[in-house]
Design an enzyme around this catalytic site. Structure first.
Site, PDB file in Angstrom:
ATOM      1  N   ILE A  84       0.859  -1.188   0.000  1.00 22.23           N
ATOM      2  CA  ILE A  84       0.000   0.000   0.000  1.00 22.23           C
ATOM      3  C   ILE A  84       0.895   1.238   0.000  1.00 22.23           C
ATOM      4  O   ILE A  84       1.678   1.446   0.929  1.00 22.23           O
ATOM      5  CB  ILE A  84      -0.968  -0.045   1.202  1.00 22.23           C
ATOM      6  N   HIS A  90       9.042   2.618   0.483  1.00 31.20           N
ATOM      7  CA  HIS A  90       9.821   1.670  -0.306  1.00 31.20           C
ATOM      8  C   HIS A  90       8.974   0.982  -1.371  1.00 31.20           C
ATOM      9  O   HIS A  90       9.423   0.036  -2.009  1.00 31.20           O
ATOM     10  CB  HIS A  90      10.359   0.542   0.585  1.00 31.20           C
TER      11      HIS A  90
HETATM   12  N1  RBF Z   1       5.602  -5.509   2.872  1.00 29.84           N
HETATM   13  C1  RBF Z   1       4.424  -5.646   2.260  1.00 29.84           C
HETATM   14  O1  RBF Z   1       4.056  -6.756   1.871  1.00 29.84           O
HETATM   15  N2  RBF Z   1       3.613  -4.558   2.035  1.00 29.84           N
HETATM   16  C2  RBF Z   1       3.969  -3.300   2.408  1.00 29.84           C
HETATM   17  O2  RBF Z   1       3.184  -2.355   2.186  1.00 29.84           O
HETATM   18  C3  RBF Z   1       5.228  -3.124   3.052  1.00 29.84           C
HETATM   19  N3  RBF Z   1       5.629  -1.891   3.442  1.00 29.84           N
HETATM   20  C4  RBF Z   1       6.880  -1.755   3.988  1.00 29.84           C
HETATM   21  C5  RBF Z   1       7.375  -0.473   4.315  1.00 29.84           C
HETATM   22  C6  RBF Z   1       8.636  -0.310   4.808  1.00 29.84           C
HETATM   23  C7  RBF Z   1       9.115   1.067   5.118  1.00 29.84           C
HETATM   24  C8  RBF Z   1       9.470  -1.452   5.007  1.00 29.84           C
HETATM   25  C9  RBF Z   1      10.877  -1.285   5.539  1.00 29.84           C
HETATM   26  C10 RBF Z   1       8.997  -2.707   4.720  1.00 29.84           C
HETATM   27  C11 RBF Z   1       7.703  -2.881   4.215  1.00 29.84           C
HETATM   28  N4  RBF Z   1       7.224  -4.157   3.908  1.00 29.84           N
HETATM   29  C12 RBF Z   1       6.019  -4.284   3.276  1.00 29.84           C
HETATM   30  C13 RBF Z   1       7.944  -5.367   4.374  1.00 29.84           C
HETATM   31  C14 RBF Z   1       8.889  -5.944   3.345  1.00 29.84           C
HETATM   32  O3  RBF Z   1       8.185  -6.640   2.346  1.00 29.84           O
HETATM   33  C15 RBF Z   1       9.843  -6.930   4.074  1.00 29.84           C
HETATM   34  O4  RBF Z   1       9.088  -7.898   4.753  1.00 29.84           O
HETATM   35  C16 RBF Z   1      10.761  -6.234   5.066  1.00 29.84           C
HETATM   36  O5  RBF Z   1      11.428  -5.155   4.463  1.00 29.84           O
HETATM   37  C17 RBF Z   1      11.813  -7.197   5.668  1.00 29.84           C
HETATM   38  O6  RBF Z   1      12.635  -7.758   4.636  1.00 29.84           O
END
Ligand code: RBF
Length: 158
Positions: A84, A90
């Site tokens: 989202i 990121h």
């Molecule tokens: N993972 C998702 O599946 N959806 C997201 O919207 C999402 N937003 C994130 C925002 C930030 C700032 C970070 C650092 C990670 C986010 N992640 C999200 C998690 C990402 O996919 C992953 O699990 C982590 O970065 C750990 O490797």
């Protein structure tokens, strides 16, 4: 018919599927998981032939999907998560890597990998695509995996 047409059917009896689902944005992804399970059961898949694998977020989908594809036990892998934009600076990096990673796993291994990754601007849009206004993309991804599993079986038999 003057030419052969090969396409997959929507039957999943006797096929094995893995569903990889992200815990991040679980409110959305659990609905996607419900839709995917519904699609598999409706098309005839036995519960014992479905494996659910949970990962922390979208970023982790490719590594889990790759291990499952290489294990050689599954006819299709269904990947579910929700990115989202509003909450996720990121967004573009994670979405880009998940997309590229899942695409290359499917082409490299020959195991169909269905892309059930929501990329939305708002939570409302994600809710809409997880069973509210715009259908359930988890259901759709699972149906795609079923069709592709059938198609791959036919193509390999040729
Ligand atoms: N993972 C998702 O599946 N959806 C997201 O919207 C999402 N937003 C994130 C925002 C930030 C700032 C970070 C650092 C990670 C986010 N992640 C999200 C998690 C990402 O996919 C992953 O699990 C982590 O970065 C750990 O490797």
């Amino acid at each position: 018919m003057p030419y052969p047409v090969i396409e997959g059917t929507l039957e999943s009896k006797g096929f094995k599927f893995a569903i990889v689902v992200s815990r991040f944005n679980a409110i959305i992804t659990e609905r996607l998981l419900g839709g995917a399970l519904d699609a598999l059961i409706r098309t005839g898949c036995a519960e014992k032939d479905i494996t659910v694998v949970r990962v922390p977020g979208s970023w982790e989908l490719p590594v889990a999907a790759k291990a499952l594809a290489e294990a050689g036990r599954y006819d299709g892998i269904i990947c579910l998560s929700a990115l989202i934009k509003g909450d996720t600076p990121h967004f573009d990096y994670i979405a880009g890597e998940a997309t590229k990673g899942l695409g290359s796993i499917a082409t490299q291994t020959g195991v169909p990998v269905a892309f059930g990754v929501l990329t939305t601007n708002t939570v409302e849009q994600a809710v809409d695509r997880a069973g509210a206004k715009s259908g359930n993309k988890g259901f759709d991804a699972a149906m795609t995996a079923v069709e592709m599993a059938n198609l791959m079986r036919k193509l390999k038999a040729k």
